[in-house]
Design an enzyme around this catalytic site. Structure first.
Site, PDB file in Angstrom:
ATOM      1  CG  HIS A 504      -1.809   1.162   1.369  1.00 22.15           C
ATOM      2  ND1 HIS A 504      -3.167   1.101   1.113  1.00 22.15           N
ATOM      3  CD2 HIS A 504      -1.568   2.453   1.743  1.00 22.15           C
ATOM      4  CE1 HIS A 504      -3.706   2.292   1.320  1.00 22.15           C
ATOM      5  NE2 HIS A 504      -2.754   3.127   1.713  1.00 22.15           N
ATOM      6  CD  GLU A 505       1.571   3.637   3.665  1.00 26.13           C
ATOM      7  OE1 GLU A 505       1.783   4.710   3.049  1.00 26.13           O
ATOM      8  OE2 GLU A 505       0.534   3.436   4.334  1.00 26.13           O
ATOM      9  CG  HIS A 508       0.208   6.303  -0.753  1.00 30.86           C
ATOM     10  ND1 HIS A 508      -0.824   6.934  -1.405  1.00 30.86           N
ATOM     11  CD2 HIS A 508      -0.328   5.769   0.379  1.00 30.86           C
ATOM     12  CE1 HIS A 508      -1.935   6.792  -0.708  1.00 30.86           C
ATOM     13  NE2 HIS A 508      -1.664   6.078   0.373  1.00 30.86           N
ATOM     14  CG  HIS A 511       0.376   8.824  -7.177  1.00 33.32           C
ATOM     15  ND1 HIS A 511      -0.790   9.158  -6.513  1.00 33.32           N
ATOM     16  CD2 HIS A 511       0.215   9.311  -8.435  1.00 33.32           C
ATOM     17  CE1 HIS A 511      -1.605   9.784  -7.320  1.00 33.32           C
ATOM     18  NE2 HIS A 511      -1.012   9.904  -8.496  1.00 33.32           N
TER      19      HIS A 511
END
Length: 715
Positions: A504-505, A508, A511
């Site tokens: 998940h991290e 980010h 991105h």
């Protein structure tokens, strides 16, 4: 002489001591104010370069320096650092709040906004976004109201910082030492080993338990002792509610100030203020979104709660049609785990040996390389642990970076990057086809008492992607977590949920690092909040597919992949209590929105009673009614805005990620063409275009609102 103001790409963390904060941030504030004044006094001809771009450039040093201070406050907190941070926090907050309230500056920007200049669509979008930001912050208010708006933002910064400190301090203030192993029956060896190591590190005998997630969760899930679970649960539930770490009055003040600010700038409430330019567009629409999902899963949620009560009752009283009395809140995780084992013969602890953290991370990087066209290389670091006291200590003698914001490493040996703690690792990220370095990042995965809880990503530098102002330069970011640490000679063995957290991290982070936006302020994660979780949450899907799991889920001793039987059980149990999991997230989002929409209209007598009332139906019944986590909910109250009135974004983006991943399922889980399309149309674009359009560009259609419930087996 001013370490926080240096622009080295490889940050000299050992030089960033609390003793430098006041002088460095004061200097940065003065220079930023001069830049603001220069733009405010700019005369015709007004251009993008001498208005919008000049303002951004003038604020960059302060943003970077204060970002370093805030980051260290999160990962290397100490009394000296906290004192220095809090001394400058009001000044920094007041300065940033003053920018959109500066009448001369606003007049200049508005005047430029009416002019025509040949610009790229991205820069034209940024002009409109900047003007909208100013209006949202109160730029059009009369002088007295502008003054009040600035005061509110300054006060919010102080109150939310105190809230965050209280959560950290209350968490660290509690421990449970157990010396009789019989009291710990049911706990897996991994939890016992970690607790033993924690006690030894504190110079104590026995087993030490804390309120940090890697310690708290195993107790609530596996401990046979009802008394132990109750004690730990009560301690966790008390965070932010008592003593010197009491957040109750702070929350009231924060909510009142947010509401006052929203009304100052012409909004009915803070939720409308926050969501106006997000995908939801209004607080009411965000509430309706959550309520619609809740109504679809409510019946199954109620059935799951009753089935869990019946399960416990059947074990305690095998008689048919026996009563199923209510559970205590500290029993739910324990009996849910037993029910899952009974239904699916699945023990999540059996997965731990297959998730050694280093293999998980290297496998994740391999997946990113294959599907997104990236290459990630770990760098040897100098392990320059950050000094958190003002005591003068020698710093490491590290040669000047040959690859900073303005330079590349061509023709010279790269230096060893420093880190703020010896456990932190550093990586470079490249485009696998062109070999261009897109960026670098730090990874800090394990808990410390000086580090706030949770997991997060942040960025430290945004590289240049505007060829009109200079060469391309790399991005710099970081990811942090509080995952299970290594015990003894064993590597850190993670739970599957912790593996999802890493992915998940990392989503980010990608991105940010894959951003190709020519305007730095529109790059990466600087997107509407209900879109920002799409790149992170979609990454979690690769934690469930056999083809991708086989790249990293290998036994730490034998190297064998997850056995097929265990994998089948894991998949079968995936949607266990899924309605309850959905309702839990929906309840957080609803509580958040209700606090920022309807609490100001209430009698404002009892926050707990208000939350209990608005969440009727969103919680199972218990013998002891648990109170809300509103006083220990850092997402909502540890910054002036943060996820406030935006927690619904997780569920909103979860719908998007469930839908978007269907394209990978159709075209190939590790399909590089699909992955590069996601990189170019989502990751690279940041906020350069409307997020709804970006989504359509990737999926070639609007989102399917039922995709999430289908994935969760609820439709």
């Amino acid at each position: 002489m001013h370490p926080f103001l240096q622009n080295d790409f490889h940050i000299k963390w050992s030089t960033l001591t609390p003793s430098h904060i006041e002088a460095d941030i004061t200097k940065a504030l003065n220079e930023a104010q001069a830049a603001v004044d220069a733009v405010a006094q700019q005369t015709a001809p007004l251009t993008y370069a001498n208005t919008i771009a000049a303002l951004d450039d003038g604020l960059e040093t302060l943003n970077h320096a204060w970002g370093l201070v805030s980051h260290l406050d999160s990962v290397a907190n100490s009394p000296e650092l906290r004192e220095a941070h809090n001394k400058m926090l009001p000044k920094v907050s007041e300065f940033f709040a003053s920018i959109p309230l500066n009448e001369a500056l606003w007049a200049t920007l508005k005047a430029y906004g009416t002019q025509s200049e040949t610009l790229s669509p991205t820069k034209r979008r940024y002009i409109q976004e900047t003007l909208a930001d100013f209006r949202e912050a109160g730029a059009d208010l009369p002088p007295e109201q502008k003054k009040r708006a600035g005061e509110i933002q300054s006060e919010l910064a102080k109150l939310t910082q105190k809230y965050s400190e209280n959560c950290l301090d209350a968490t660290n203030a509690w421990e449970k030492i157990v010396t009789d192993k019989e009291q710990l029956s049911g706990l897996p060896e991994s939890a016992l080993d970690a607790a033993r190591q924690s006690a030894e590190q504190k110079g104590k005998e026995g087993w030490r338990f804390t309120l940090q997630a890697p310690s708290y969760i195993p107790v609530m899930t596996y401990a046979d002792s009802d008394a132990l679970r109750k004690e730990v649960w009560q301690a966790y539930a008390a965070i932010g509610r008592e003593g010197e770490h009491d957040n109750r009055e702070l929350v009231r003040q924060i909510l009142d100030l947010r509401h006052e600010f929203a009304q100052l700038v012409g909004q009915a409430n803070f939720a409308d203020h926050v969501t106006e330019r997000r995908m939801a567009a209004s607080g009411k629409a965000a509430l309706s979104f959550g309520d619609e999902i809740f109504q679809k899963v409510r019946k199954q949620f109620e059935q799951e709660a009753e089935q869990l009560r019946q399960f416990k009752a059947s074990l305690n009283s095998p008689l048919p049609n026996s009563d199923s009395p209510l559970l205590q809140p500290w029993e739910v995780g324990y009996w849910a785990e037993k029910q899952r084992k009974a239904n699916y013969a699945f023990d999540e602890e059996a997965l731990r040996p297959y998730f050694p953290i280093d293999r998980v991370i290297s496998g994740m990087y391999q997946i990113a390389q294959q599907i997104f066209g990236l290459r990630i290389e770990e760098r040897r670091t100098s392990n320059a642990q950050h000094r958190t006291s003002n005591k003068e200590e020698p710093t490491l003698d590290v040669q000047r970076s040959t690859f900073d914001v303005q330079c590349s490493t061509q023709g010279s040996a790269p230096e060893e990057p420093q880190t703020w703690h010896p456990e932190v690792k550093f990586y470079d990220l490249f485009d696998s086809e062109t070999d261009e370095q897109l960026g670098s990042f730090y990874a800090d995965w394990h808990p410390r008492e000086s580090k706030r809880g949770g997991a997060w990503m942040n960025y430290l530098l945004t590289g240049n992607r505007d060829s009109s102002v200079g060469p391309r330069t790399p991005h710099l970011g970081l990811i942090c977590g509080n995952l299970t640490p290594a015990v003894g000679d064993k590597p850190a063995l993670l739970t599957h949920r912790e593996v999802e957290t890493i992915f998940h991290e990392f989503g980010h982070l990608l991105h940010h690092l894959c951003g190709e936006v020519e305007v730095k302020s529109l790059n990466g994660v600087n997107v509407p909040w209900d879109f920002v979780e799409l790149p992170s949450q979609i990454m979690e899907n690769w934690c469930w597919e056999r083809e991708s799991l086989d790249l990293f889920a290998r036994h730490y001793e034998t190297g064998e992949p997850i056995p097929e039987e265990l994998f089948d059980k894991m998949l079968a149990a995936r949607n266990y209590m899924k309605a309850s999991a959905n309702v839990r997230q929906l309840a957080f989002g609803k509580m958040d929105l209700e606090l920022h929409i309807h609490w100001p209209e209430s009698a404002k007598e009892d926050l707990d009673a208000f939350v209990e009332n608005v969440l009727t139906g969103y919680s199972a019944e218990y013998k002891t009614k648990p109170k809300s986590n509103v006083f220990n909910f850092s997402h909502l109250f540890s910054s002036p805005t943060g996820y406030a009135a935006g927690y619904y974004s997780y569920k909103w983006a979860e719908v998007l990620d469930a839908d978007a991943f269907t394209r990978f399922q159709q075209e190939g889980i590790l399909n590089g063409e699909t992955g590069r399309d996601f990189r170019s149309k989502i990751l690279a674009k940041g906020n350069s275009e409307d997020p709804a359009q970006l989504y359509k560009d990737f999926m070639h259609r609007a989102p399917d609102p039922d995709a999430l419930l289908r994935r969760d087996g609820l439709l």
